[in-house]
Structures are given as structure tokens and as C-alpha cells.
Design a protein around this motif. Structure first.
Motif, PDB file in Angstrom:
ATOM      1  N   PRO A 280       0.810  -1.286  -0.127  1.00 17.88           N
ATOM      2  CA  PRO A 280      -0.065   0.003   0.100  1.00 17.88           C
ATOM      3  C   PRO A 280       0.931   1.576   0.024  1.00 17.88           C
ATOM      4  O   PRO A 280       0.292   2.317  -0.425  1.00 17.88           O
ATOM      5  CB  PRO A 280      -0.735  -0.244   1.142  1.00 17.88           C
ATOM      6  CG  PRO A 280      -0.111  -1.340   2.008  1.00 17.88           C
ATOM      7  CD  PRO A 280       0.804  -1.967   1.232  1.00 17.88           C
ATOM      8  N   GLY A 281       1.917   1.208   0.509  1.00 16.44           N
ATOM      9  CA  GLY A 281       2.872   2.582   0.352  1.00 16.44           C
ATOM     10  C   GLY A 281       2.977   3.040   1.724  1.00 16.44           C
ATOM     11  O   GLY A 281       2.574   2.879   2.587  1.00 16.44           O
ATOM     12  N   PHE A 282       3.884   4.377   1.525  1.00 17.43           N
ATOM     13  CA  PHE A 282       4.199   4.993   2.742  1.00 17.43           C
ATOM     14  C   PHE A 282       3.148   5.789   3.072  1.00 17.43           C
ATOM     15  O   PHE A 282       3.350   6.334   4.415  1.00 17.43           O
ATOM     16  CB  PHE A 282       5.873   5.759   2.394  1.00 17.43           C
ATOM     17  CG  PHE A 282       6.720   4.583   2.345  1.00 17.43           C
ATOM     18  CD1 PHE A 282       7.341   3.783   3.245  1.00 17.43           C
ATOM     19  CD2 PHE A 282       7.336   4.402   1.014  1.00 17.43           C
ATOM     20  CE1 PHE A 282       8.205   3.058   3.235  1.00 17.43           C
ATOM     21  CE2 PHE A 282       8.273   3.576   0.773  1.00 17.43           C
ATOM     22  CZ  PHE A 282       8.568   2.596   1.760  1.00 17.43           C
ATOM     23  N   ALA A 283       2.265   6.511   2.366  1.00 13.88           N
ATOM     24  CA  ALA A 283       1.346   7.387   2.890  1.00 13.88           C
ATOM     25  C   ALA A 283       0.062   6.613   3.769  1.00 13.88           C
ATOM     26  O   ALA A 283      -0.861   6.990   3.860  1.00 13.88           O
ATOM     27  CB  ALA A 283       0.689   8.222   1.839  1.00 13.88           C
ATOM     28  N   THR A 284       0.197   5.466   3.816  1.00 12.89           N
ATOM     29  CA  THR A 284      -0.570   4.531   4.626  1.00 12.89           C
ATOM     30  C   THR A 284      -0.868   4.910   6.104  1.00 12.89           C
ATOM     31  O   THR A 284      -1.976   4.698   6.636  1.00 12.89           O
ATOM     32  CB  THR A 284      -0.597   3.029   4.357  1.00 12.89           C
ATOM     33  OG1 THR A 284      -1.500   2.400   4.843  1.00 12.89           O
ATOM     34  CG2 THR A 284       0.820   2.466   5.181  1.00 12.89           C
ATOM     35  N   ASP A 285       0.290   5.372   6.777  1.00 14.54           N
ATOM     36  CA  ASP A 285      -0.013   5.760   8.260  1.00 14.54           C
ATOM     37  C   ASP A 285       0.514   7.329   8.333  1.00 14.54           C
ATOM     38  O   ASP A 285       0.545   7.680   9.667  1.00 14.54           O
ATOM     39  CB  ASP A 285       0.920   4.674   9.061  1.00 14.54           C
ATOM     40  CG  ASP A 285       2.317   4.734   8.680  1.00 14.54           C
ATOM     41  OD1 ASP A 285       2.826   5.204   7.802  1.00 14.54           O
ATOM     42  OD2 ASP A 285       3.170   4.203   9.439  1.00 14.54           O
ATOM     43  N   GLU A 286       1.120   7.918   7.362  1.00  7.31           N
ATOM     44  CA  GLU A 286       1.444   9.568   7.394  1.00  7.31           C
ATOM     45  C   GLU A 286       0.868  10.102   6.560  1.00  7.31           C
ATOM     46  O   GLU A 286       0.803   9.710   5.293  1.00  7.31           O
ATOM     47  CB  GLU A 286       3.042   9.402   7.659  1.00  7.31           C
ATOM     48  CG  GLU A 286       3.687   8.748   8.814  1.00  7.31           C
ATOM     49  CD  GLU A 286       5.025   8.930   8.941  1.00  7.31           C
ATOM     50  OE1 GLU A 286       5.650   9.464   9.783  1.00  7.31           O
ATOM     51  OE2 GLU A 286       5.803   8.430   8.050  1.00  7.31           O
ATOM     52  N   ASP A 287       0.656  11.522   6.654  1.00  9.91           N
ATOM     53  CA  ASP A 287       0.253  12.291   5.779  1.00  9.91           C
ATOM     54  C   ASP A 287       1.543  12.303   4.663  1.00  9.91           C
ATOM     55  O   ASP A 287       2.570  12.791   5.079  1.00  9.91           O
ATOM     56  CB  ASP A 287      -0.094  13.565   6.198  1.00  9.91           C
ATOM     57  CG  ASP A 287      -0.550  14.769   5.372  1.00  9.91           C
ATOM     58  OD1 ASP A 287      -1.445  14.305   4.511  1.00  9.91           O
ATOM     59  OD2 ASP A 287       0.139  15.795   5.282  1.00  9.91           O
ATOM     60  N   LEU A 288       1.275  12.470   3.427  1.00  7.06           N
ATOM     61  CA  LEU A 288       2.396  12.745   2.353  1.00  7.06           C
ATOM     62  C   LEU A 288       3.186  13.899   2.709  1.00  7.06           C
ATOM     63  O   LEU A 288       4.427  13.783   2.472  1.00  7.06           O
ATOM     64  CB  LEU A 288       1.714  12.800   1.015  1.00  7.06           C
ATOM     65  CG  LEU A 288       2.692  12.456  -0.396  1.00  7.06           C
ATOM     66  CD1 LEU A 288       3.211  11.109  -0.037  1.00  7.06           C
ATOM     67  CD2 LEU A 288       1.734  12.685  -1.534  1.00  7.06           C
ATOM     68  N   ALA A 289       2.409  14.801   3.178  1.00  7.33           N
ATOM     69  CA  ALA A 289       3.619  16.191   3.389  1.00  7.33           C
ATOM     70  C   ALA A 289       4.509  16.003   4.718  1.00  7.33           C
ATOM     71  O   ALA A 289       5.450  16.665   4.751  1.00  7.33           O
ATOM     72  CB  ALA A 289       2.575  17.454   3.734  1.00  7.33           C
ATOM     73  N   HIS A 290       4.283  14.880   5.469  1.00  8.13           N
ATOM     74  CA  HIS A 290       4.976  14.888   6.961  1.00  8.13           C
ATOM     75  C   HIS A 290       5.688  13.446   6.909  1.00  8.13           C
ATOM     76  O   HIS A 290       5.847  12.869   7.922  1.00  8.13           O
ATOM     77  CB  HIS A 290       4.079  15.066   8.038  1.00  8.13           C
ATOM     78  CG  HIS A 290       3.551  16.415   7.962  1.00  8.13           C
ATOM     79  ND1 HIS A 290       4.454  17.536   8.294  1.00  8.13           N
ATOM     80  CD2 HIS A 290       2.311  16.968   7.624  1.00  8.13           C
ATOM     81  CE1 HIS A 290       3.620  18.756   8.270  1.00  8.13           C
ATOM     82  NE2 HIS A 290       2.429  18.230   7.737  1.00  8.13           N
ATOM     83  N   LEU A 291       5.943  12.819   5.649  1.00  8.65           N
ATOM     84  CA  LEU A 291       6.487  11.487   5.841  1.00  8.65           C
ATOM     85  C   LEU A 291       7.894  11.371   6.325  1.00  8.65           C
ATOM     86  O   LEU A 291       8.586  12.344   6.159  1.00  8.65           O
ATOM     87  CB  LEU A 291       6.875  10.932   4.262  1.00  8.65           C
ATOM     88  CG  LEU A 291       5.513  10.447   3.540  1.00  8.65           C
ATOM     89  CD1 LEU A 291       5.744   9.971   2.254  1.00  8.65           C
ATOM     90  CD2 LEU A 291       4.586   9.689   4.087  1.00  8.65           C
ATOM     91  N   GLY A 292       7.915  10.672   7.276  1.00 10.90           N
ATOM     92  CA  GLY A 292       9.272  10.410   7.806  1.00 10.90           C
ATOM     93  C   GLY A 292       9.766  11.280   8.992  1.00 10.90           C
ATOM     94  O   GLY A 292      10.904  11.484   9.360  1.00 10.90           O
ATOM     95  N   GLU A 293       8.889  12.040   9.239  1.00  6.67           N
ATOM     96  CA  GLU A 293       9.292  13.227  10.299  1.00  6.67           C
ATOM     97  C   GLU A 293       9.024  12.474  11.811  1.00  6.67           C
ATOM     98  O   GLU A 293       9.914  12.766  12.638  1.00  6.67           O
ATOM     99  CB  GLU A 293       8.394  14.319  10.409  1.00  6.67           C
ATOM    100  CG  GLU A 293       8.612  15.205   9.145  1.00  6.67           C
ATOM    101  CD  GLU A 293       7.538  16.188   9.099  1.00  6.67           C
ATOM    102  OE1 GLU A 293       6.664  16.493   9.760  1.00  6.67           O
ATOM    103  OE2 GLU A 293       7.407  17.031   7.970  1.00  6.67           O
ATOM    104  N   ARG A 294       8.529  11.469  12.182  1.00  7.55           N
ATOM    105  CA  ARG A 294       8.356  10.876  13.364  1.00  7.55           C
ATOM    106  C   ARG A 294       8.572   9.432  13.215  1.00  7.55           C
ATOM    107  O   ARG A 294       8.634   9.029  12.300  1.00  7.55           O
ATOM    108  CB  ARG A 294       7.025  11.301  14.233  1.00  7.55           C
ATOM    109  CG  ARG A 294       5.979  10.423  13.535  1.00  7.55           C
ATOM    110  CD  ARG A 294       4.519  10.825  14.228  1.00  7.55           C
ATOM    111  NE  ARG A 294       4.147  10.439  15.249  1.00  7.55           N
ATOM    112  CZ  ARG A 294       3.532   9.229  15.708  1.00  7.55           C
ATOM    113  NH1 ARG A 294       3.346   8.327  14.606  1.00  7.55           N
ATOM    114  NH2 ARG A 294       3.235   8.748  16.832  1.00  7.55           N
ATOM    115  N   LEU A 295       8.811   8.709  14.293  1.00 10.86           N
ATOM    116  CA  LEU A 295       9.060   7.056  14.210  1.00 10.86           C
ATOM    117  C   LEU A 295       7.613   6.783  13.986  1.00 10.86           C
ATOM    118  O   LEU A 295       6.738   6.961  14.705  1.00 10.86           O
ATOM    119  CB  LEU A 295       9.643   6.640  15.721  1.00 10.86           C
ATOM    120  CG  LEU A 295       9.864   5.253  15.456  1.00 10.86           C
ATOM    121  CD1 LEU A 295      11.169   4.946  14.719  1.00 10.86           C
ATOM    122  CD2 LEU A 295      10.061   4.529  17.000  1.00 10.86           C
TER     123      LEU A 295
END
Ligand code: ZN
Length: 330
Positions: A280-295
Motif C-alpha cells: 500500500p505504500g508509505f502514505a498509509t500511516d502518515e500524511d504525504l506532506a509529513h512522511l518520515g518526520e516521526r518514528l
């Protein structure tokens, strides 16, 4: 149905210095940190994912942070180098950027009709930037230190080192559906065999160096852990699992990695291969604008967040902006 892998999905390597790793891959190379999570099989280790703006399959370079693992040893049964594609005509700009960042390189080489800059990251991870003649990526990271016209497009190829080409080539062509492509003379004059899958070309190639004189290599800091290939959906993923099991390749069951689903097996030359779904990809649990900012933790690990965070060393991300290098465009 005719199963066909669509190219490289991601590459997973080993770092012993997560903060320095983030600085190099997001700063010097200008990729986006799209996910900061943990190794699901070893939650004391970060798993860092770098990619384009959206974390598209085929653009991901990922790292396990294993400071205690010791250095990688080059040799057979390893992925010796990872090639990243850059836009047509951008290698001159990259040469200047690497030089100004203090990264050693030998300038632009010719390899199989393509222009290449070979270099290493600060831990000795062997990388190439390759001009495959393609235009700038439309999904390049926005607002990063590398202008989008020069931004890394994604994975171009991986280069394996094996002791015996035959068994690896047989699995690639007979089981995995790769096609032989035109090889080239590598460094030192050794012939490099090339295989391609799916659309072929940049992003869909495996290169193989055969050298039985080398010792067997070892995975560690500065080396690659595995390479993953793309399959579009769960249905085909299960078919791959059955095909690999029937071929006696010791494949794992399908494992849900939350951002994609995976299966793993070791090709006969000793390199760990993975087949991963595009979604499903990386935006499945984070908003696309804030990917990778938190654990980010998958749901099954979320109840253990406090202890997992306590077991991780702090990761202070400082991006060294060297975007001023952008002045001298070639
Ligand atoms: Zn993987």
C-alpha cells in the motif's frame, strides 16, 4: 497468467551511523527520508527509507542501522554496487556536487554505453550515478537541496558478484523471468553480464560480475543486505510465492511489512532476494506532506512504542544543505 517482475523495488543496505547516513542520503544525494521506522525483526534498529517525494517503488534505498555488525567484506555472494539513475545530462553537475561535498570519485566513466560516476558513501557503500538518458523525474523530492532537474530518478541497477554465473543466471531467466541483455566490460576488463525484467532498461536491470577467485563476502556496515523486485499486487505476489516454493528455493511465506508485502529467498549465488508489492505504500500511516518526520510503527508494534523508542539511540537529523553547488550547471 504470465508473471513478470516490473523492475527493482528497493535496496536495503547496512549503516552503523544513522545520523551520518541521513545527512548523506538526504543532504548530499538529496533523497527524501520518507519513513523512519524500525527493523520489524529487530526493533532495536532503525530502518530508514530514502526515496522520491512520494516514496514510489523503484526509488527506495533503505538502511538497517546496525552499529555493532562490523564492516562489510566485499566478495562473492554480495551486491557489490548500487546504481542510481540521474536525469540526462546531469552528471557534470553531480561531479561538481560530489567534489564540493568532499566525496572521492574518478569523474565520469563509460560503462556499457552509459556515462557513470562511481563513488562511495562515508561508510564505503559503493554507489554509481548513471545517465540512462531519461528526463528529470516528475516525482522528485520537492524543496530538497538538489534541484529537481538534477534529482536522482530512482534505482538504475544492482551489481551482484558471484563465483559461478550459471546457477544465478538460470534462476533469473528460468524462474524469475529475466531476459539476457547486452553485457559490458567492467573495471579490470571482466565481462559483466546484464539481465533485465519488465520494461527493461534503467530501473529493471541486474548486472553480474563472475569472479571465482574472490573470497565469499560478508554483509555488514557499508554493504548491502538484500535487493527487492516489484510485483503489482497481492494476487501475483502469492503466485510468485508458489512458483518459488515449487522451484525448491526455500522461499519464506508472504510477510506483511505494512508499507508493502514481502517474500524472501536466497538465489543460488548466495544473494538475498525479495519480491515486494507496490502497495500500500508509505502514505498509509502518515500524511504525504509529513512522511518520515516521526518514528512510524506498524499497528502490531504500536503498543510497544515507549519501549521501542527507549531502545533506539536519538536520531537528530541535520541536513547539510549544499544546494549552493547548484550554481555551475552543465
Ligand atoms: Zn526489503
Amino acid at each position: 497468467m504470465n508473471l513478470e517482475l516490473q523492475g527493482l523495488h528497493h535496496l536495503t543496505a547496512v549503516t552503523g551511523d544513522a545520523p551520518g547516513n541521513v545527512t548523506f542520503y538526504t543532504g548530499t544525494l538529496g533523497l527524501r527520508l520518507v519513513k523512519k521506522t524500525v527493523n520489524q525483526d529487530d526493533v532495536s534498529a532503525y530502518h530508514l527509507f530514502y526515496a522520491d517525494e512520494k516514496g514510489s517503488p523503484g526509488t527506495e534505498v533503505t538502511f538497517f542501522d546496525w552499529p555493532g555488525s562490523g564492516p562489510a567484506r566485499p566478495g562473492t555472494s554480495t551486491i557489490a554496487a548500487t546504481s542510481l539513475a540521474v536525469p540526462a545530462g546531469s552528471l557534470g553537475w553531480w561531479m561538481q556536487r560530489l567534489t564540493e561535498a568532499g566525496v572521492e570519485h574518478r569523474g565520469i566513466d563509460q560503462r556499457g554505453g552509459r556515462q557513470v560516476i562511481a563513488f562511495a558513501d562515508p561508510e564505503g557503500q559503493r554507489l554509481d550515478l548513471v545517465d540512462a538518458g531519461d528526463p528529470p523525474s516528475e516525482t522528485a523530492r520537492k524543496d530538497g537541496p538538489v534541484p529537481s532537474e538534477f534529482a536522482i530518478r530512482g534505482l538504475h541497477a544492482v551489481t551482484l558478484t558471484v563465483a559461478d554465473l550459471g546457477p544465478t543466471a538460470q534462476v533469473l531467466t528460468q524462474i524469475l523471468g529475466f531476459r539476457p541483455a547486452e553485457g559490458y566490460d567492467g573495471p579490470g576488463g571482466a565481462r559483466v553480464a546484464v539481465f533485465e525484467t519488465g520494461p527493461g532498461g534503467s530501473g529493471a536491470e541486474v548486472h553480474i560480475i563472475t569472479d571465482p577467485r574472490l573470497p565469499r563476502g560478508r554483509v555488514g556496515i557499508g554493504g548491502v543486505h538484500h535487493v527487492a523486485f516489484r510485483t503489482p499486487n497481492d494476487d501475483e505476489h502469492h503466485q510468485w510465492q508458489h512458483r518459488l516454493a515449487a522451484a525448491g528455493l526455500g522461499v519464506t511465506p508472504v510477510i506483511d511489512r505494512y508499507y508493502f508485502r514481502s517474500l524472501y529467498f536466497r538465489e543460488p549465488g548466495g544473494v538475498l532476494f525479495e519480491i515486494a508489492t507496490d502497495g500500500p505504500g508509505f502514505a498509509t500511516d502518515e500524511d504525504l506532506a509529513h512522511l518520515g518526520e516521526r518514528l512510524a510503527l506498524p499497528p502490531f508494534l504500536e503498543p510497544h512504542r515507549a519501549e521501542i523508542e527507549a531502545g533506539l539511540r536519538p536520531l537528530r537529523v541535520t541536513e547539510v544543505s549544499t544546494s549552493r553547488v547548484g550554481g555551475g550547471v552543465e
